[in-house]
Structures are given as C-alpha cells and as structure tokens.
Design a protein around this motif. Structure first.
Motif, PDB file in Angstrom:
ATOM      1  N   ASP A 106       0.831  -1.199   0.000  1.00 37.97           N
ATOM      2  CA  ASP A 106       0.000   0.000   0.000  1.00 37.97           C
ATOM      3  C   ASP A 106       0.871   1.257   0.000  1.00 37.97           C
ATOM      4  OD1 ASP A 106      -2.455  -1.388   0.010  1.00 37.97           O
ATOM      5  OD2 ASP A 106      -2.296  -1.718   2.166  1.00 37.97           O
ATOM      6  N   THR A 108       0.761   5.933   0.640  1.00 40.60           N
ATOM      7  CA  THR A 108       0.041   7.132   1.054  1.00 40.60           C
ATOM      8  C   THR A 108       0.449   8.270   0.122  1.00 40.60           C
ATOM      9  OG1 THR A 108      -0.360   8.720   2.855  1.00 40.60           O
ATOM     10  CG2 THR A 108       1.781   7.632   2.834  1.00 40.60           C
ATOM     11  N   ASP A 122      -0.423   3.326  -9.000  1.00 42.20           N
ATOM     12  CA  ASP A 122      -1.392   2.241  -8.849  1.00 42.20           C
ATOM     13  C   ASP A 122      -2.503   2.306  -9.900  1.00 42.20           C
ATOM     14  OD1 ASP A 122      -2.497  -0.030  -7.682  1.00 42.20           O
ATOM     15  OD2 ASP A 122      -3.670   1.122  -6.222  1.00 42.20           O
ATOM     16  N   GLN A 125      -5.342  -0.067  -9.570  1.00 40.30           N
ATOM     17  CA  GLN A 125      -6.011  -0.024  -8.262  1.00 40.30           C
ATOM     18  C   GLN A 125      -5.850  -1.342  -7.507  1.00 40.30           C
ATOM     19  OE1 GLN A 125     -10.040   1.292  -9.128  1.00 40.30           O
ATOM     20  NE2 GLN A 125      -9.388   3.407  -9.348  1.00 40.30           N
ATOM     21  N   ALA A 127      -3.815  -1.548  -4.801  1.00 41.10           N
ATOM     22  CA  ALA A 127      -3.463  -1.272  -3.408  1.00 41.10           C
ATOM     23  C   ALA A 127      -4.406  -0.210  -2.829  1.00 41.10           C
ATOM     24  CB  ALA A 127      -2.018  -0.818  -3.329  1.00 41.10           C
ATOM     25  N   LYS A 128      -4.100   0.229  -1.600  1.00 42.79           N
ATOM     26  CA  LYS A 128      -4.908   1.238  -0.932  1.00 42.79           C
ATOM     27  C   LYS A 128      -4.062   2.461  -0.604  1.00 42.79           C
ATOM     28  CE  LYS A 128      -7.970  -2.103   1.339  1.00 42.79           C
ATOM     29  NZ  LYS A 128      -8.413  -2.644   2.652  1.00 42.79           N
ATOM     30  N   ASN A 129      -4.695   3.640  -0.725  1.00 42.52           N
ATOM     31  CA  ASN A 129      -4.079   4.881  -0.290  1.00 42.52           C
ATOM     32  C   ASN A 129      -4.445   5.066   1.178  1.00 42.52           C
ATOM     33  OD1 ASN A 129      -3.009   7.415   0.025  1.00 42.52           O
ATOM     34  ND2 ASN A 129      -4.270   8.411  -1.524  1.00 42.52           N
ATOM     35  N   ILE A 130      -3.475   4.791   2.061  1.00 43.00           N
ATOM     36  CA  ILE A 130      -3.739   4.787   3.494  1.00 43.00           C
ATOM     37  C   ILE A 130      -3.071   5.986   4.174  1.00 43.00           C
ATOM     38  CG2 ILE A 130      -3.986   2.273   3.548  1.00 43.00           C
ATOM     39  CD1 ILE A 130      -1.143   2.057   4.582  1.00 43.00           C
ATOM     40  N   LYS A 134      -0.384   4.750   9.209  1.00 45.12           N
ATOM     41  CA  LYS A 134      -0.585   3.308   9.057  1.00 45.12           C
ATOM     42  C   LYS A 134       0.516   2.652   8.229  1.00 45.12           C
ATOM     43  CE  LYS A 134      -5.617   3.408   9.576  1.00 45.12           C
ATOM     44  NZ  LYS A 134      -6.922   3.041   8.953  1.00 45.12           N
TER      45      LYS A 134
END
Length: 257
Positions: A106, A108, A122, A125, A127-130, A134
């Motif tokens: 992931d 940020t 990404d 898509q 992964a996640k933008n955290i 975190k």
C-alpha cells in the motif's frame, strides 16, 4: 548477455504501457538469447501494469533498488530504519509537504491529482491509499518540496538516505542509504561488466557505472558522462538501439560457445 531497462522515459513514455515497437524489440532481444530485467523508480506494484503479462515474471528492481522481484515474487525489501522514518516524518510535518510514500504494497499520497507522478500511481487499483500513520514499513519516499527545496535537501544530507532530485517534476526521490539500482541488480546476481543498461535519469547512474554498455535515452548531462551510447527519446529510436545491441551481443554469445 543481460539487458537491464529503466521504464519511464526510457522504454515507457507518458506513463503508458509499452508500445508495440518497444515490446517487439524486447521480444526479439529475448528470442536471440538475452536475459531481460527491469529497473525502475516505481514499486513493483506499478511496474506490472505497463508491462506485457509475459514479462511479469522477468527479474525486476523497483523503488530504485528497494524492491527486488524474480519469477513474479518479491524476494527482497529494504525499508528505512525506524529512526530515519521518524526524521522524514518530522521534515514532512515541519515544512507541510505533500508526499508519496510506498510501503511493501500500500501507499500514502497527498500530492496533486494533476501531477505527472499521479498518473503512474497504482493504475490498476491494486493497493490502498492509506494514512501515513498506518505505514509500518517505509520503503520509498517522494517529497514535493516547492520553494523549500534547498532547505529540505540540506536536512536530508544529514540522514541515512540517498536522494535524487528531479527538477522537471520538482520532486525529491528518497531511498534508504546504500540502496540504488546497482545494489538491486547485485541481489539478482548481475555481475559488473556483464550487462547492458538503458536509462534516462540520474537514478540510472549507479547501474551505468558498472555496465558493459550504457545507453542514455534522450539528453541528461550527468547520465551522459557515464554513458557509452545514446539514443533519441522516442520509441522508434530506442527499439532500433535494442535490436542493434541484441544482434551485436548475440554474435558475441555465438563466438564464445
């Protein structure tokens, strides 16, 4: 012979997947007996979407050496130590900087959606933008310094990091100290003077210095000092150079058999 390719601005243009000309040149390179590897500033996650699926298992360096993958699996990860991680977070807070930080998967991102780096981020898509809070393992950092560049560069020099400045994009690209494309290639058992490198920017200098042939794509003053060859910055010229060197070193392979 091993052939090592940077992606963006070298064989991949404007963030788009490899075009037909480049893909066919790489396929030819492979068919005549050479081993192909990729070495990019992108994390492995963002390398895959621009490459043909048949090449997803090829050896790869991501994050300027912080990620190493082979056979479709990440084999090495190098993160910032906890002290350096906290110091980078302090610089971000003090100067109120936008940033892109990659963890093992992931990320940020707080930069503009209009910045060129965003279109490469990404795209599938996966992964996640955290939140930055975190991010457990800080693998690679890009800072957007704006008017604070000189002050931030000065602060970074006191940390255990390696920094590349990309003036056209106005970013600072930061990796753990001792991590670069050459260190990543060594983890793939690539030997000095036993590979051909293609690149276009300052982060390619470490691998250029140890290559048998080093092809600078486009014009870059620092990189050209350690390059042995040049190619114009367009798909046709780069594809031609790949084919040319593939033929030359295929002949060398035949002579040494």
């Amino acid at each position: 012979m091993k052939f090592v390719f940077d992606l963006d601005g070298t064989i991949c243009f404007k963030g788009q997947p490899l075009c037909k000309e480049i893909t066919q040149a790489l396929q030819y390179c492979h068919q005549v007996g050479h081993e192909i590897s990729f070495a990019s500033a992108r994390p492995i996650r963002d390398l895959l979407p621009v490459l043909p699926k048949e090449m997803h298992t090829y050896p790869m360096i991501g994050g300027n050496g912080a990620f190493v993958a082979n056979g479709g699996k990440v084999t090495h990860l190098t993160a910032f130590d906890n002290k350096t991680k906290k110091q980078i977070e302090k610089i971000i807070e003090e100067f109120q900087l936008s940033y892109l930080i990659d963890s093992a998967w992931d990320y940020t991102y707080t930069g503009s959606t209009e910045h060129p780096i965003y279109r490469n981020l990404d795209p599938d898509q996966l992964a996640k933008n955290i939140s930055i809070h975190k991010i457990n393992e800080m693998i690679k950092v890009v800072l957007f310094p704006n008017e604070h560049t000189s002050k931030i560069v000065s602060r970074l020099k006191s940390l255990q990091v390696r920094t590349y400045m990309h003036g056209q994009e106005n970013i600072l690209d930061i990796s753990p100290l001792g991590v670069d494309k050459w260190s990543g290639l060594q983890k793939l058992n690539v030997k000095q003077q036993e590979f051909i490198a293609f690149g276009n920017d300052a982060n390619d200098i470490p691998m250029f210095q140890f290559a048998k042939e080093a092809v600078c794509v486009g014009k870059h003053e620092e990189l050209q000092k350690v390059a042995t060859l040049n190619a114009e910055s367009n798909a046709g010229a780069v594809a031609d150079k790949i084919r040319e060197l593939s033929k030359v070193y295929a002949a060398h392979l035949e002579m040494n058999r």
